[in-house]
Structures are given as C-alpha cells and as structure tokens.
Write a protein that holds these residues in place. Structure first.
Motif, PDB file in Angstrom:
ATOM      1  N   PHE A 164       0.837  -1.211   0.000  1.00  0.00           N
ATOM      2  CA  PHE A 164       0.000   0.000   0.000  1.00  0.00           C
ATOM      3  C   PHE A 164       0.865   1.252   0.000  1.00  0.00           C
ATOM      4  O   PHE A 164       1.905   1.298   0.672  1.00  0.00           O
ATOM      5  N   TYR A 165       0.378   2.274  -0.734  1.00  0.00           N
ATOM      6  CA  TYR A 165       1.016   3.591  -0.655  1.00  0.00           C
ATOM      7  C   TYR A 165       0.590   4.263   0.644  1.00  0.00           C
ATOM      8  O   TYR A 165      -0.504   3.995   1.158  1.00  0.00           O
ATOM      9  N   ASP A 166       1.439   5.175   1.130  1.00  0.00           N
ATOM     10  CA  ASP A 166       1.117   5.879   2.392  1.00  0.00           C
ATOM     11  C   ASP A 166      -0.259   6.549   2.320  1.00  0.00           C
ATOM     12  O   ASP A 166      -1.040   6.496   3.267  1.00  0.00           O
ATOM     13  N   VAL A 167      -0.579   7.142   1.131  1.00  0.00           N
ATOM     14  CA  VAL A 167      -1.858   7.873   1.015  1.00  0.00           C
ATOM     15  C   VAL A 167      -3.072   6.945   1.023  1.00  0.00           C
ATOM     16  O   VAL A 167      -4.201   7.396   1.193  1.00  0.00           O
ATOM     17  N   GLN A 168      -2.835   5.641   0.832  1.00  0.00           N
ATOM     18  CA  GLN A 168      -3.952   4.676   0.919  1.00  0.00           C
ATOM     19  C   GLN A 168      -4.180   4.242   2.367  1.00  0.00           C
ATOM     20  O   GLN A 168      -5.187   3.609   2.646  1.00  0.00           O
ATOM     21  N   GLN A 169      -3.209   4.530   3.213  1.00  0.00           N
ATOM     22  CA  GLN A 169      -3.309   4.054   4.602  1.00  0.00           C
ATOM     23  C   GLN A 169      -2.987   5.186   5.563  1.00  0.00           C
ATOM     24  O   GLN A 169      -2.103   5.048   6.420  1.00  0.00           O
ATOM     25  N   LYS A 170      -3.685   6.303   5.365  1.00  0.00           N
ATOM     26  CA  LYS A 170      -3.423   7.468   6.228  1.00  0.00           C
ATOM     27  C   LYS A 170      -3.692   7.061   7.675  1.00  0.00           C
ATOM     28  O   LYS A 170      -4.696   6.430   7.967  1.00  0.00           O
ATOM     29  N   GLY A 171      -2.767   7.391   8.569  1.00  0.00           N
ATOM     30  CA  GLY A 171      -2.931   7.025   9.976  1.00  0.00           C
ATOM     31  C   GLY A 171      -2.282   5.690  10.285  1.00  0.00           C
ATOM     32  O   GLY A 171      -1.720   5.490  11.353  1.00  0.00           O
ATOM     33  N   ALA A 172      -2.325   4.748   9.339  1.00  0.00           N
ATOM     34  CA  ALA A 172      -1.730   3.427   9.589  1.00  0.00           C
ATOM     35  C   ALA A 172      -0.245   3.439   9.232  1.00  0.00           C
ATOM     36  O   ALA A 172       0.576   2.790   9.895  1.00  0.00           O
ATOM     37  N   GLN A 173       0.127   4.177   8.179  1.00  0.00           N
ATOM     38  CA  GLN A 173       1.550   4.295   7.804  1.00  0.00           C
ATOM     39  C   GLN A 173       2.037   5.687   8.196  1.00  0.00           C
ATOM     40  O   GLN A 173       1.257   6.640   8.136  1.00  0.00           O
ATOM     41  N   PRO A 174       3.329   5.797   8.527  1.00  0.00           N
ATOM     42  CA  PRO A 174       3.844   7.158   8.769  1.00  0.00           C
ATOM     43  C   PRO A 174       3.637   8.015   7.526  1.00  0.00           C
ATOM     44  O   PRO A 174       3.797   7.525   6.399  1.00  0.00           O
ATOM     45  N   GLU A 175       3.264   9.291   7.712  1.00  0.00           N
ATOM     46  CA  GLU A 175       3.048  10.193   6.580  1.00  0.00           C
ATOM     47  C   GLU A 175       4.343  10.333   5.784  1.00  0.00           C
ATOM     48  O   GLU A 175       5.418  10.480   6.355  1.00  0.00           O
ATOM     49  N   GLY A 176       4.259  10.230   4.486  1.00  0.00           N
ATOM     50  CA  GLY A 176       5.459  10.383   3.642  1.00  0.00           C
ATOM     51  C   GLY A 176       6.293   9.120   3.573  1.00  0.00           C
ATOM     52  O   GLY A 176       7.413   9.139   3.042  1.00  0.00           O
ATOM     53  N   ASN A 177       5.729   8.007   4.082  1.00  0.00           N
ATOM     54  CA  ASN A 177       6.482   6.738   4.030  1.00  0.00           C
ATOM     55  C   ASN A 177       6.780   6.362   2.585  1.00  0.00           C
ATOM     56  O   ASN A 177       5.891   6.405   1.722  1.00  0.00           O
ATOM     57  N   LEU A 178       8.008   6.023   2.293  1.00  0.00           N
ATOM     58  CA  LEU A 178       8.444   5.534   0.978  1.00  0.00           C
ATOM     59  C   LEU A 178       8.191   6.541  -0.138  1.00  0.00           C
ATOM     60  O   LEU A 178       7.762   6.194  -1.247  1.00  0.00           O
ATOM     61  N   ARG A 179       8.461   7.782   0.200  1.00  0.00           N
ATOM     62  CA  ARG A 179       8.391   8.891  -0.744  1.00  0.00           C
ATOM     63  C   ARG A 179       9.588   9.778  -0.515  1.00  0.00           C
ATOM     64  O   ARG A 179       9.971   9.997   0.637  1.00  0.00           O
ATOM     65  N   GLY A 180      10.143  10.325  -1.572  1.00  0.00           N
ATOM     66  CA  GLY A 180      11.261  11.252  -1.374  1.00  0.00           C
ATOM     67  C   GLY A 180      11.507  12.070  -2.611  1.00  0.00           C
ATOM     68  O   GLY A 180      11.008  11.764  -3.703  1.00  0.00           O
ATOM     69  N   LYS A 181      12.281  13.129  -2.402  1.00  0.00           N
ATOM     70  CA  LYS A 181      12.727  13.943  -3.538  1.00  0.00           C
ATOM     71  C   LYS A 181      14.224  14.178  -3.332  1.00  0.00           C
ATOM     72  O   LYS A 181      14.655  14.497  -2.212  1.00  0.00           O
ATOM     73  N   PHE A 182      14.993  13.984  -4.389  1.00  0.00           N
ATOM     74  CA  PHE A 182      16.443  14.137  -4.302  1.00  0.00           C
ATOM     75  C   PHE A 182      16.914  15.001  -5.464  1.00  0.00           C
ATOM     76  O   PHE A 182      16.218  15.128  -6.479  1.00  0.00           O
ATOM     77  N   VAL A 183      18.106  15.576  -5.316  1.00  0.00           N
ATOM     78  CA  VAL A 183      18.672  16.431  -6.369  1.00  0.00           C
ATOM     79  C   VAL A 183      20.033  15.871  -6.742  1.00  0.00           C
ATOM     80  O   VAL A 183      20.840  15.537  -5.857  1.00  0.00           O
ATOM     81  N   SER A 184      20.293  15.762  -8.050  1.00  0.00           N
ATOM     82  CA  SER A 184      21.577  15.187  -8.486  1.00  0.00           C
ATOM     83  C   SER A 184      22.705  16.197  -8.252  1.00  0.00           C
ATOM     84  O   SER A 184      22.525  17.408  -8.380  1.00  0.00           O
ATOM     85  N   ASP A 185      23.905  15.650  -7.925  1.00  0.00           N
ATOM     86  CA  ASP A 185      25.060  16.515  -7.645  1.00  0.00           C
ATOM     87  C   ASP A 185      25.803  16.856  -8.944  1.00  0.00           C
ATOM     88  O   ASP A 185      25.297  16.552 -10.050  1.00  0.00           O
ATOM     89  N   ALA A 186      26.965  17.432  -8.832  1.00  0.00           N
ATOM     90  CA  ALA A 186      27.717  17.900 -10.014  1.00  0.00           C
ATOM     91  C   ALA A 186      28.031  16.744 -10.971  1.00  0.00           C
ATOM     92  O   ALA A 186      28.189  16.955 -12.183  1.00  0.00           O
ATOM     93  N   GLN A 187      28.144  15.528 -10.441  1.00  0.00           N
ATOM     94  CA  GLN A 187      28.398  14.355 -11.299  1.00  0.00           C
ATOM     95  C   GLN A 187      27.097  13.702 -11.772  1.00  0.00           C
ATOM     96  O   GLN A 187      27.116  12.614 -12.358  1.00  0.00           O
ATOM     97  N   GLY A 188      25.979  14.327 -11.487  1.00  0.00           N
ATOM     98  CA  GLY A 188      24.674  13.786 -11.872  1.00  0.00           C
ATOM     99  C   GLY A 188      24.240  12.643 -10.964  1.00  0.00           C
ATOM    100  O   GLY A 188      23.338  11.868 -11.317  1.00  0.00           O
ATOM    101  N   ARG A 189      24.865  12.537  -9.786  1.00  0.00           N
ATOM    102  CA  ARG A 189      24.588  11.373  -8.935  1.00  0.00           C
ATOM    103  C   ARG A 189      23.731  11.714  -7.714  1.00  0.00           C
ATOM    104  O   ARG A 189      23.763  12.847  -7.219  1.00  0.00           O
TER     105      ARG A 189
END
Ligand code: BEZ
Ligand code: FE
Length: 296
Positions: A164-189
């Motif tokens: 299940f996605y976190d938004v399907q189980q509001k209250g049962a899963q921590p908010e934002g579980n298994l979600r993230g946003k990242f930015v690549s560095d100078a080497q694109g990594r």
C-alpha cells in the motif's frame, strides 16, 4: 420533401448510421474537434455493428459507465484506472513520448504521486515503517551523450512491504512513508535507501476490479518504484524501475512494463559494504542511469 413525400435529406439507417450522425456537425466547428468527434462516432458505430448488443447488454454497458462515475471522488479516479487496464493510458503515453533510443522510456504515472514532497539529502532512508528487505538505490542522471546532468530533481515513491502507498493508509503508515525527492550533484549522482518493492493490486473494489475479474485478469502491478526526473532544458521523464524477479512482470495489469525499465537488483552479503552504504547486511543494490533527452 419532394412531391411524392420522400425526404430529400439523409435519414438514419443501419448501414449509414455513422455518416448520418457525423453529417450533423456544424460548419464552424474547429478541425481538431471535428476530427475527434467523427473518429469516435465512426469507431463506436463500427463496434456496435460488430457486437450487435441486445438492449439488455447496452443497458449493462451504460450501468457500468454510470457506476464507474459514481466510484470517482477527489482521490479516486476510476475512469483513469479503466483507461489504464485497457492499455489506453500507455498508448497515449507512447504516442506523446517518442524519444531517441538511448533516452529513458516513460511509463504510467498512476494515481499515487504526491506533489510538493520536501527534498531530502542524498543517502536518506525513505522507508519510515521499517518493513521489508533493505535496498540501496544509486542513481546517475545523464544526457544522451552520457554527460552528467547536475541539479536534476527526482521524485520517488513506492508501496510499503504490505503493498500500500502511504496515502492509501493514512494514519496506519507514517506520513510520507516511501516517498522522497532528491537532487543530483555535479556528477549527476544521488543515492537513497529504501526497501525492495513488491507487487500489489491496484484498487479493485470498483467497476475496474469487477471488469478484471470478469475477464479472468489479475489486478496486480509488477513490483516497481516510481520516478519523475525533471531538469531544466530536458524532457521530464515519468518512469519506473521494475524488480526483475517479480512473478507479475509479464502480466502487469496496466501494461507498464518495458524491457529497458527492468532493473538489475544485486544481492549483496558483505558486512563492510553494508556499513559503507549505511544499511544492514544483507541488502539489495540497484545502480540505475536515467538518460534525459533535450526538451522539444
Ligand atoms: C501505480 O503504479 O501506482 C498505479 C498505476 C495505475 C493504476 C493504479 C496504480
Ligand atoms: Fe505503483
């Protein structure tokens, strides 16, 4: 009307049904609207002529569409899921994202993307419920010449180990579980920690679920992680990494699997490496390059 009382204008007949309907379109309609309306009527009438539905069957079709509409809410779009399981979402996507061969291919977005997730530092662990097999994902973002793309933002989301996605189980899963946003560095990594994705059913308590059951089809999505990769000057990529050992790779219910998107998941059993990757031993490792094509 001429004088023997026979109309001189076209009337509806079984044989000429689509042409008669399309002839009613007004003269000032814009060409694209005309093209779409004519094609829809032509193909719909052709399907009805092939199927020859009884009145009962036609009413059942109307009820199916009515029930599909009733299932829709602000957070549940049963019509999009209908388009997904009929392969139409993937077809529209393919038509609109014809990219150079080296570029990473798109696949289905799905309904569980959340806008505006806060950026995390590289290396963050996005699994907040501590369930599942640890996985380290190392990403490189390049252009089609293999040059690194710095400053690309990468949204990632996946289900938890219960499917299940976190938004399907509001209250049962921590908010934002298994979600993230990242930015690549100078080497694109960039890299992050998560858990190995698993297959899960799409929401199947509505008309789409009934349709799949009636057609002897399963409701499962092959195990995957979702990504959206954005960088200025490049085409945005909406894609997945699929787990290569998933039993539903060949039966993904929304036809999202593409050969180039099946990841290489290495099983690592080495305490030193686990320490270096800030994870527990043993763990899974995926190294993935996302290749962006120039914006058109
Ligand atoms: C998903 O992968 O999240 C998804 C895609 C299509 C329909 C339902 C879910
Ligand atoms: Fe998904």
């Amino acid at each position: 009307m001429n004088n023997d009382n026979k109309p001189s204008f076209p009337l509806f007949t079984e044989a000429g049904s689509a042409e008669t309907v399309n002839a009613r379109i007004g003269p000032d309609v814009d060409p694209r609207t005309r093209q779409i309306a004519e094609a829809v009527v032509r193909h719909l009438h052709a399907a009805v002529k092939e199927i020859e539905p009884t009145h009962q069957e036609w009413l059942a079709a109307i009820k199916f569409l009515t029930d599909t509409g009733h299932k829709c809410t602000d957070w549940r779009q049963e019509f999009i899921m209908l388009s997904d399981v009929l392969g139409v979402s993937m077809l529209v996507d393919a038509i609109n994202h014809r990219r150079p061969g080296q570029a990473t291919e798109n696949t289905i977005l799905g309904p569980f993307f959340v806008e505006g997730v806060e950026a995390l530092p590289s290396g963050a662990d996005i699994c907040l419920d501590h369930k599942g097999e640890p996985l380290v994902v190392r990403v490189r973002v390049t252009d089609i010449d293999g040059q690194p793309v710095a400053g690309a933002t990468i949204d990632v989301w996946q289900t938890n180990d219960d499917g299940f996605y976190d938004v399907q189980q509001k209250g049962a899963q921590p908010e934002g579980n298994l979600r993230g946003k990242f930015v690549s560095d100078a080497q694109g990594r960039l890299w992050f920690r998560t858990v190995k994705p698993r297959f899960y059913p799409i929401p199947d308590d509505g008309t789409v679920g009934k349709l799949l059951a009636r057609l002897g089809r399963n409701p499962y999505r092959a195990a995957h992680m979702h990504f959206i990769i954005k960088a200025p000057g490049f085409e945005t990529v909406i894609t997945h990494i699929f787990s290569p050992d998933c039993q539903y790779l060949d039966q993904d219910t929304v036809f999202g699997v593409k050969a180039s998107l099946i990841g290489k998941f290495d099983r690592v059993d080495d305490a030193d490496q686990a320490r270096a990757q800030q994870t527990t031993n043993p763990f899974w490792l995926v190294e993935q390059t996302f290749v962006l094509s120039k914006a058109r």
